[in-house]
Motif scaffolding. Structure first.
Motif, PDB file in Angstrom:
ATOM      1  N   ALA A 143       0.829  -1.201   0.000  1.00  0.00           N
ATOM      2  CA  ALA A 143       0.000   0.000   0.000  1.00  0.00           C
ATOM      3  C   ALA A 143       0.861   1.247   0.000  1.00  0.00           C
ATOM      4  O   ALA A 143       0.509   2.257  -0.616  1.00  0.00           O
ATOM      5  CB  ALA A 143      -0.929  -0.007   1.217  1.00  0.00           C
ATOM      6  N   ALA A 144       2.009   1.177   0.683  1.00  0.00           N
ATOM      7  CA  ALA A 144       2.902   2.337   0.713  1.00  0.00           C
ATOM      8  C   ALA A 144       3.401   2.644  -0.679  1.00  0.00           C
ATOM      9  O   ALA A 144       3.425   3.804  -1.107  1.00  0.00           O
ATOM     10  CB  ALA A 144       4.072   2.067   1.653  1.00  0.00           C
ATOM     11  N   GLU A 145       3.778   1.602  -1.410  1.00  0.00           N
ATOM     12  CA  GLU A 145       4.258   1.831  -2.768  1.00  0.00           C
ATOM     13  C   GLU A 145       3.146   2.401  -3.641  1.00  0.00           C
ATOM     14  O   GLU A 145       3.356   3.327  -4.422  1.00  0.00           O
ATOM     15  CB  GLU A 145       4.790   0.515  -3.372  1.00  0.00           C
ATOM     16  CG  GLU A 145       6.225   0.268  -2.945  1.00  0.00           C
ATOM     17  CD  GLU A 145       6.691  -1.152  -3.204  1.00  0.00           C
ATOM     18  OE1 GLU A 145       5.883  -1.967  -3.686  1.00  0.00           O
ATOM     19  OE2 GLU A 145       7.867  -1.435  -2.917  1.00  0.00           O
ATOM     20  N   LEU A 146       1.924   1.861  -3.480  1.00  0.00           N
ATOM     21  CA  LEU A 146       0.803   2.349  -4.290  1.00  0.00           C
ATOM     22  C   LEU A 146       0.392   3.755  -3.888  1.00  0.00           C
ATOM     23  O   LEU A 146      -0.271   4.443  -4.644  1.00  0.00           O
ATOM     24  CB  LEU A 146      -0.383   1.393  -4.182  1.00  0.00           C
ATOM     25  CG  LEU A 146      -0.209   0.067  -4.918  1.00  0.00           C
ATOM     26  CD1 LEU A 146      -1.439  -0.778  -4.765  1.00  0.00           C
ATOM     27  CD2 LEU A 146       0.087   0.307  -6.386  1.00  0.00           C
ATOM     28  N   SER A 147       0.754   4.159  -2.666  1.00  0.00           N
ATOM     29  CA  SER A 147       0.430   5.519  -2.255  1.00  0.00           C
ATOM     30  C   SER A 147       1.507   6.491  -2.680  1.00  0.00           C
ATOM     31  O   SER A 147       1.487   7.651  -2.287  1.00  0.00           O
ATOM     32  CB  SER A 147       0.243   5.583  -0.743  1.00  0.00           C
ATOM     33  OG  SER A 147      -0.816   4.762  -0.349  1.00  0.00           O
ATOM     34  N   GLY A 148       2.492   6.001  -3.422  1.00  0.00           N
ATOM     35  CA  GLY A 148       3.506   6.903  -3.950  1.00  0.00           C
ATOM     36  C   GLY A 148       4.623   7.204  -2.983  1.00  0.00           C
ATOM     37  O   GLY A 148       5.325   8.193  -3.157  1.00  0.00           O
ATOM     38  N   ILE A 149       4.785   6.377  -1.952  1.00  0.00           N
ATOM     39  CA  ILE A 149       5.901   6.588  -1.028  1.00  0.00           C
ATOM     40  C   ILE A 149       7.149   5.955  -1.639  1.00  0.00           C
ATOM     41  O   ILE A 149       7.109   4.808  -2.088  1.00  0.00           O
ATOM     42  CB  ILE A 149       5.597   5.962   0.343  1.00  0.00           C
ATOM     43  CG1 ILE A 149       4.405   6.665   0.985  1.00  0.00           C
ATOM     44  CG2 ILE A 149       6.819   6.020   1.248  1.00  0.00           C
ATOM     45  CD1 ILE A 149       3.908   6.009   2.238  1.00  0.00           C
TER      46      ILE A 149
END
Lengths: 350, 336, 514, 321
Positions: free
Chosen positions: D204-210
């Motif tokens: 989810a972090a990657e998908l949130s652009g982190i």
């Protein structure tokens, strides 16, 4: 992928042949090869011994010394003995922390027809020459001297001793901690051993422990570290608490004693206002005795399977009875010291 | 097509590449120093990697299931001490005199197994991270090993035959070699031919598949911890016999040596397949490296640095190889 | 008791906390038939399968198997009773060989040693009939996805099973493989094995199915024989294969049953003037998508509709920089060259992912902490997170979407599914991107909240944002979207304009592959 | 039910830690008359100070679900490097700067292997540990021994033994500052928030652009920086630099974090927990030393404490959820 593997292989073999060329040279250069197994290469003391052995063997006997670390572990020491034997060295000098293992190592070397000399820890079987630094009398002397100095300054304060050891190695008690206590009690029979904890030979660990010890018993006034590193840790702890000072050699807060007589210790010892005041030890004489004995066996001058004990002095250095010049000479001959002790002491005092 | 892939598989198989690295290292040392390439030196290398290989067999299985055991080193030391203590003093508290070697051995193996049980209970029942659980047990084991004889070594009063299994040979073959050989064979069989090995792989590789196939991961992990504990205890007995004394400080840092050997051998920490042979080669590489660098008279501290570089390099290489294989397969799959 | 019926379901219910997944289902599965089960996500078919195969326990009603009451406590128990499952996800162990996979969990052993299984030859025959390049000693990681699937099928068949449940077995098989699978299914049927077949490819039903049961919203809508659906009253007069037109018509009929009566709510056209083209997708292809073309205008709501597996999510993943593709995507007239999510976000796209538990929520963090994560600047005050701004932001979205929570400090993992979804949407909306993609935005959200979310989406469009909604709920699409992209099997079937009296039948026939 | 679940879960473990500390303190007060004295607490703080300094950053790494085993070696390496440079005439402030940069290089290397190449952190940082430790010994040897003490300028010990207002040791001051900074990072910065997010749900972090890789590299760099600075501080305080001082430091740091309620799989933990965890370890060692208990029982006690504390926290969690 195959290309990569091939490159790696070629590289390794190529490098190997380069090394091999260099190696062949030095193999022919020397008359003999001897092996040396120090207790652990991580301590200044043992590194110095190894260096002295290497240089002395090369200079005096045109002999190469191969050093394999005992890593203060029984398996590593045993492996080192096995490896040296299979490498076919002409003689081995062993300093191992365990009398049983030393005996086994001697047997193994003898079975392979290789002479071996042991140092400090006397092997149980006593079938090979042994170098015995005279640590016990020096430790007794050191304990007595420390107690005397304390009693002279504080006749009414009972002596309380705290000690740092390596954790359960019996010989350390016989030659260092126990002997020191014996010396203390020869002066003040009422002296009390408050605690003896494992400083792991580390300055930092010892500092933390002594902070706790002085907390639980602030009256401790004699601290002995079974090597200089631990004594220096004790000193740092005392200094942290505003102790660790002397008035030109007159103990105020406590007296600290160490062991090995390394440069780091002597710099403190000859500082009149620092409470680290005693240590003993020798590098050069032990290293040379090891080499001499091994070479004598190789050359057939002494039998390799007969117990002989070569006693080597472990001279004591303390503020009150030794001069700074003696310290300078000791460091130069034993610890490859190139500085000026007096200047270093002055520098460290600031 | 099938033949071709099989050939390719053999060449790119991590264990084979590892073996090539091992051979290359040997060549390197053999060319570099005349002191290395000797039969007696190879005997030493095998002897010195015995404990790593024996315990590594168990740890390979554990790591296949995504667990690990940091307590093996102190387990080994405790076993070494308890074994020595039992054969020299017996159980004074119960008024039992010195025990025969076999009885002491059995008791020690049971204690080793119990340490495994403790690890397993913490990991499977209390849901500990294996790293933390076995770290705690590591401290306890080391403390108990030291406490067995007040921090001292036991080195006198051993009965006859104490040193036999660690030192003697039969028909010129050291017993240690026989034990290592047996361990490798037994664990290779366990790995390839038994439920335990297969299920260990299944759990580490695909938890879902294991679950849907009706396996019980907890029971399998528990068994593996017990096996590893027993192996560490057995290695402790061998160590006691080899050193001819009980040493409470033995096996310090052993857990990481084993971990590195297993990792080099191609068993990833994230679980999945590993090979016993890989672990064996990994253990040999570690030992050969130390031995050869010593023979070349390389300073010990450089050796430590090399150890780090080789560890990271090997794992990077492994992961790249894995990725490469996977990509190749995916490409093949989409074409088909 | 009827000997022809192998599984008898009466009034079967299953309740999860707060959700009624099965609301009293009745039907029979005939012995030796291929019984298809269809329904959209959340219709209850997988719950039914799980009860049948022992993964879940029922909460009410009865299920009879071979005439006896059947309530398996574990997958194992169901398996022992002859009910095997072929799961949707790949459940093979990559590091084992074909043979080892086939016997996993039911090894023939003696003292822990694995012995050669005798039944393996039979299994191998099944495998060879599906794919003759698979050998027993091949490591599975050398096989393609389709080949792995074959092994799974064979594994499920290798037990002495009388009922075989196949959960979307054809999803990752090639056409050739599908044909061979169907041959196998027919062979199995001849051997008297009952097959429960779940598929989203409705046309497949008419190739192999005997009966079909349609689920919707936890209820059984109907069970019909395949000839009946295809329009033949009398099974005897029914041909072996149906012509395409019949299949298309029948599929549409099935879709109608699956979706039910579509209440076309008042569709309010958005204010978009279709003058500014924000996004243009040209000839995009990848493993799952075939030649996708569409464009998106400023202020418009574009809907992607298709059955499960039609490739909606895949379009989203390509746009969001997750999956590789061939073809061209331009954002704001510029060719998009981003290769990852960060690039997509920078280009002005944001997405609410389909799997909120896996890809959306940060369960251990509070609502307050979750919402600003896609654009921390919104709560920063000169480089630092401002608690006041965070609270304000959280309150704003919690009010706007009426998130039911104790307060904004509640960890998201403890919210209900619908409220979790609202948090995920809030997180995405806070990004303030020009193009907002929502994949199944209202799945698992209650009716009231659903309408609220729709209202928010409309507002956003009116503010000038462009919205893409991927949904498998037709009412949502028809209610919300200005234009609808109908997808079928990785293709864009048709792009149609939404209107008040949208032709639902036509939509159904397009997504059914007609 | 929802009412009780309002607190993020890690906070619910803090009372248990405080409870353990109180019990230990009561016990020690009863058995040792010298326990309850200001000086003793200063001792404890000094002892755990280094752990806290390093653990504050290592804790964030653990919160992302990774781990750093190289801190002890980097600490030793930095101490030696600093001493070596000071001895050879480089001004102390410049030496500190260079040492910090060198330490950070280790961290960046860790971050690269873990974050970018996706190597399991245990292996990657174990490799770094060996390399840094070997180099520490090598530097000491180039200087001619195993530790560096002689020839250090007089001002060398000034930093480590500095007392603020003549009373408060510098390490304690730094611990307070660093803990405050990390509390701040944890609560107030993107870095802290992203760390929790990554550990909670990496996908989810990657998908949130982190930018997950970047966060991990920064954290490893921070952890190495603090380890390096701790090395400088420690060697300055002792007045001697030795290459073996970092031994087992990594496990201590790990234990401090775990005792503080940080989950090894990530997503949960706090600097407050680290402080409490360090306090527990400090009290344990202090108490055992005060009582003069043999070192081998100290090891047993350490292992038992670790296991008991983790079980206590696990139980509290299961009660709550």
């Amino acid at each position: 992928m195959k290309k990569l593997l091939l490159t790696v292989l070629v590289l390794i073999i190529g490098l190997g042949s380069v090394f091999a060329a260099g190696e062949q040279e030095d193999a022919t250069e020397y008359d003999h090869v001897i092996g040396k197994i120090p207790y652990t290469f991580e301590h200044a003391y043992h590194q110095s011994v190894c260096r002295e052995i290497t240089e002395y063997a090369a200079k005096m006997y045109n002999t190469k010394a191969v050093i394999i670390d005992g890593e203060s572990s029984a398996e590593a020491t045993l492996a080192a003995v096995e490896n040296l034997i299979s490498q076919g060295v002409d003689g081995i000098a062993l300093h191992c922390g365990d009398a049983g293992l030393s005996a086994k190592a001697v047997d193994m070397a003898h079975a392979a027809g290789i002479p071996m000399v042991t140092t400090l820890i006397r092997p149980e079987n006593m079938t090979a020459p042994h170098i015995q630094p005279q640590e016990t009398p020096s430790s007794i002397y050191m304990g007595a001297e420390a107690a005397r100095q304390w009693k002279a300054a504080h006749p009414n304060t009972p002596i309380k001793v705290a000690m740092l050891n390596f954790g359960g190695i019996e010989q350390v008690w016989d030659m260092r901690t126990g002997a020191f206590m014996e010396g203390v009690q020869s002066v003040d029979p009422g002296a009390e051993l408050v605690t003896m904890l494992n400083g792991q030979g580390s300055t930092v660990k010892s500092m933390e422990i002594i902070l706790d010890v002085l907390q639980s018993d602030p009256d401790v006034n004699l601290i002995f570290g079974a090597n200089d590193e631990m004594a220096l840790g004790a000193l740092a702890a005392c200094e942290q608490l505003g102790r660790g000072v002397m008035d030109n050699g007159v103990p105020l807060t406590e007296i600290i004693a160490g062991l090995d007589a390394s440069s780091a210790a002597l710099v403190k010892i000859f500082d009149p206002n620092c409470s680290f005041k005693l240590t003993h030890g020798a590098v050069k004489d032990i290293a040379r005795a090891e080499v001499d004995t091994v070479m004598a066996m190789i050359n057939g001058e002494i039998p390799m399977d007969e117990y002989t004990e070569t006693r080597v002095l472990s001279p004591t250095f303390d503020f009150w009875n030794t001069t700074i010049a003696e310290g300078q000479r000791h460091l130069e001959t034993n610890f490859f010291y190139e500085g000026d002790l007096e200047a270093d002491v002055k520098a460290a005092m600031k | 097509m099938a033949n071709k892939t099989n050939k390719l598989k053999f060449l790119t198989h991590p264990t084979f590449i590892l073996f090539l690295v091992f051979v290359a290292l040997n060549l390197f040392f053999a060319f570099s120093t005349p002191r290395f390439f000797k039969l007696s030196n190879y005997m030493n290398i095998i002897r010195q990697s015995t404990m790593i290989m024996i315990v590594g067999c168990g740890c390979t299985f554990l790591m296949m299931t995504e667990s690990l055991d940091l307590s093996v080193g102190s387990n080994l030391a405790l076993s070494c001490m308890v074994y020595s203590f039992l054969v020299v003093f017996g159980i004074p508290g119960l008024g039992i005199g010195p025990l025969p070697l076999w009885a002491a051995g059995i008791i020690v193996l049971i204690i080793g197994g119990l340490i495994g049980v403790l690890n397993a209970v913490l990991v499977t029942r209390f849901d500990f991270e294996p790293f933390i659980a076995t770290l705690g047990v590591m401290y306890i084991g080391r403390g108990l090993a030291l406490a067995t004889f007040d921090g001292k070594s036991i080195r006198t009063g051993f009965p006859d035959g104490f040193e036999v299994i660690g030192n003697d040979s039969i028909l010129g073959v050291p017993y240690l070699f026989i034990f290592v050989f047996l361990a490798i064979v037994i664990f290779s069989i366990l790995h390839k031919k038994t439920l335990l090995g297969k299920h260990a792989i299944a759990i580490g590789c695909n938890k879902n598949a294991a679950f849907f196939s009706g396996l019980n991961p907890k029971r399998i992990v528990t068994r593996l911890y017990i096996i590893t504990g027993c192996l560490a205890a057995f290695a402790g007995i061998l160590t006691a016999s080899r050193l001819e004394h009980g040493d409470p400080r033995t096996g310090t840092g052993f857990e990481f040596t084993v971990l590195v050997a297993v990792l080099l051998g191609g068993t990833p920490l994230s679980g999945g397949n590993g090979t016993i042979l890989g672990t064996v080669i990994g253990a040999l590489i570690i030992t050969v490296l130390g031995n050869g660098l010593n023979a070349m008279d390389i300073l010990k501290f450089w050796q430590i640095v090399f150890k780090g570089i080789i560890l990271i390099g090997a794992i990077v290489l492994h992961s790249q190889l894995r990725a490469r294989r996977r990509n190749a397969l995916i490409a093949a799959g989409t074409k088909a | 008791m009827n000997n022809d019926v192998i599984v008898e379901v009466r009034g079967l219910t299953k309740e999860f906390p707060g959700v009624k997944a099965l609301k009293g289902v009745d039907f029979d599965i005939k012995r030796g038939s291929v019984h298809c089960v269809v329904g959209e996500n959340g219709a209850g078919k997988s719950t039914f399968i799980k009860i049948l195969t022992g993964a879940h326990r029922r909460t009410g009603g009865s299920l009879k198997y071979n005439g006896k009451d059947f309530d398996p406590k574990s997958i194992r128990e169901a398996m022992d009773n002859g009910i095997s499952v072929l799961y949707q996800e790949l459940n093979v162990v990559d590091d084992l060989t074909t043979e080892e996979n086939l016997t996993l969990g039911k090894e023939n052993t003696k003292w822990g040693f694995i012995r050669k299984s005798e039944g393996l030859n039979k299994t191998m025959d099944i495998i060879r009939s599906l794919d003759d390049s698979i050998e027993l000693d091949m490591p599975v990681d050398q096989l393609s996805v389709a080949q792995k699937q074959v092994i799974e099928i064979a594994k499920a068949l290798s037990t002495d099973c009388s009922v075989l449940v196949m959960d979307e077995p054809t999803a990752s098989l090639s056409e050739d493989e599908v044909r061979r699978l169907f041959l196998t299914v027919k062979k199995l049927k001849e051997q008297g094995i009952t097959i429960v077949f779940i598929s989203h490819k409705l046309s497949e039903i008419f190739e192999i199915g005997d009966y079909v049961t349609v689920f919707r919203d936890g209820e059984m809508i109907g069970t019909k024989s395949v000839p009946e659906i295809a329009g033949y009253d009398d099974a005897a007069g029914c041909p072996d294969t149906f012509d395409d037109a019949t299949v298309a018509e029948a599929c549409t009929e099935l879709v109608r049953m699956m979706i039910g009566k579509v209440i076309v709510q008042e569709y309010v056209p958005s204010t978009s003037d279709y003058s500014t083209k924000l996004l243009e997708v040209k000839n995009v292809n990848n493993r799952r998508l075939k030649n996708i073309n569409f464009e998106l205008y400023k202020g418009e709501i574009l809907g992607f509709y298709g059955l499960v597996g039609a490739g909606k999510t895949e379009v989203g993943r390509v746009l969001y920089g997750i999956d590789d593709y061939e073809g061209e995507i331009s954002v704001n007239g510029k060719k998009a060259e981003y290769k990852n999510v960060i690039g997509a976000l920078d280009a002005g796209l944001a997405m609410v992912p389909e799997e909120r538990r896996v890809d959306g929520i940060f369960g251990q963090l509070s609502i307050r902490a979750n919402i600003p994560l896609m654009r921390m600047d919104s709560v920063m005050n000169s480089g630092l997170i401002s608690r006041i701004k965070e609270n304000r932001l959280a309150d704003k979205f919690m009010n706007m979407m009426s998130v039911a929570a104790k307060d904004r400090e509640q960890a998201v993992a403890f919210l209900s599914g619908g409220n979790q979804q609202k948090v995920v949407i809030a997180k995405c909306l806070n990004r303030d991107a020009d193009i907002i993609m929502l994949d199944e935005p209202t799945r698992g959200v209650d009716v009231g909240a659903k309408e609220e979310i729709h209202e928010i989406i409309r507002d956003l469009a009116n503010e000038g944002k462009s919205i893409i909604v991927f949904s498998s709920e037709l009412p949502e699409i028809t209610n919300l979207c200005d234009r609808i992209v109908l997808m079928h099997d990785g293709n864009v079937g048709e792009i149609m304009k939404n209107q008040k009296d949208v032709d639902v039948d036509h939509i159904m026939s397009v997504v059914a592959g007609g | 039910m929802t009412g009780k679940l309002r607190l993020p879960r890690f906070q619910s473990q803090l009372p248990i830690l405080v409870g353990i500390i109180v019990i230990m303190m009561i016990f020690l007060t009863i058995v040792s008359p010298n326990f309850l004295k200001a000086q003793n607490f200063s001792n404890i703080l000094l002892k755990i100070g280094i752990y806290i300094l390093i653990a504050s950053a290592a804790n964030l790494i653990m919160i992302t679900g990774n781990l750093d085993l190289s801190v002890g070696a980097v600490l030793a390496f930095s101490g030696i490097l600093h001493a070596y440079m000071c001895k050879h005439g480089i001004p102390i402030p410049l030496s500190i700067l260079i040492t910090c940069l060198a330490a950070m290089t280790w961290g960046v290397f860790n971050g690269f292997t873990v974050g970018k190449l996706r190597i399991v952190p245990v292996v990657a940082t174990l490799g770094t540990m060996y390399m840094a430790e070997g180099l520490a010994f090598l530097i000491a040897r180039w200087d001619g021994g195993t530790n560096i003490m002689l020839g250090l300028p007089g001002a060398y010990t000034r930093l480590g033994r500095y007392m603020l207002f003549g009373k408060i040791p510098i390490i304690i001051v730094l611990v307070v500052i660093v803990a405050a900074i990390f509390l701040f990072i944890e609560k107030k910065t993107k870095l802290g928030r992203f760390s929790f997010a990554i550990g909670d749900n990496r996908s989810a972090a990657e998908l949130s652009g982190i930018n997950v890789t970047k966060v991990i590299i920064i954290l490893y760099a921070l952890s190495a920086l603090l380890a390096g600075f701790s090395g400088i501080l420690q060697s300055s305080r002792v007045g001697l630099a030795a290459p073996n001082v970092g031994r087992m430091m990594e496990t201590y740091v790990l234990i401090v974090c775990v005792l503080g309620g940080t989950k090894m799989s990530g997503g949960r933990g706090s600097i407050i927990g680290v402080l409490l965890g360090a306090a527990i370890i400090g009290l344990l060692e202090n108490g055992l030393n005060l009582l003069g208990i043999e070192h081998f029982y100290q090891e047993v006690a350490r292992g038992l404490l670790l296991i008991i504390a983790v079980i206590a926290q696990k139980n509290s969690k299961s009660v709550k959820s």
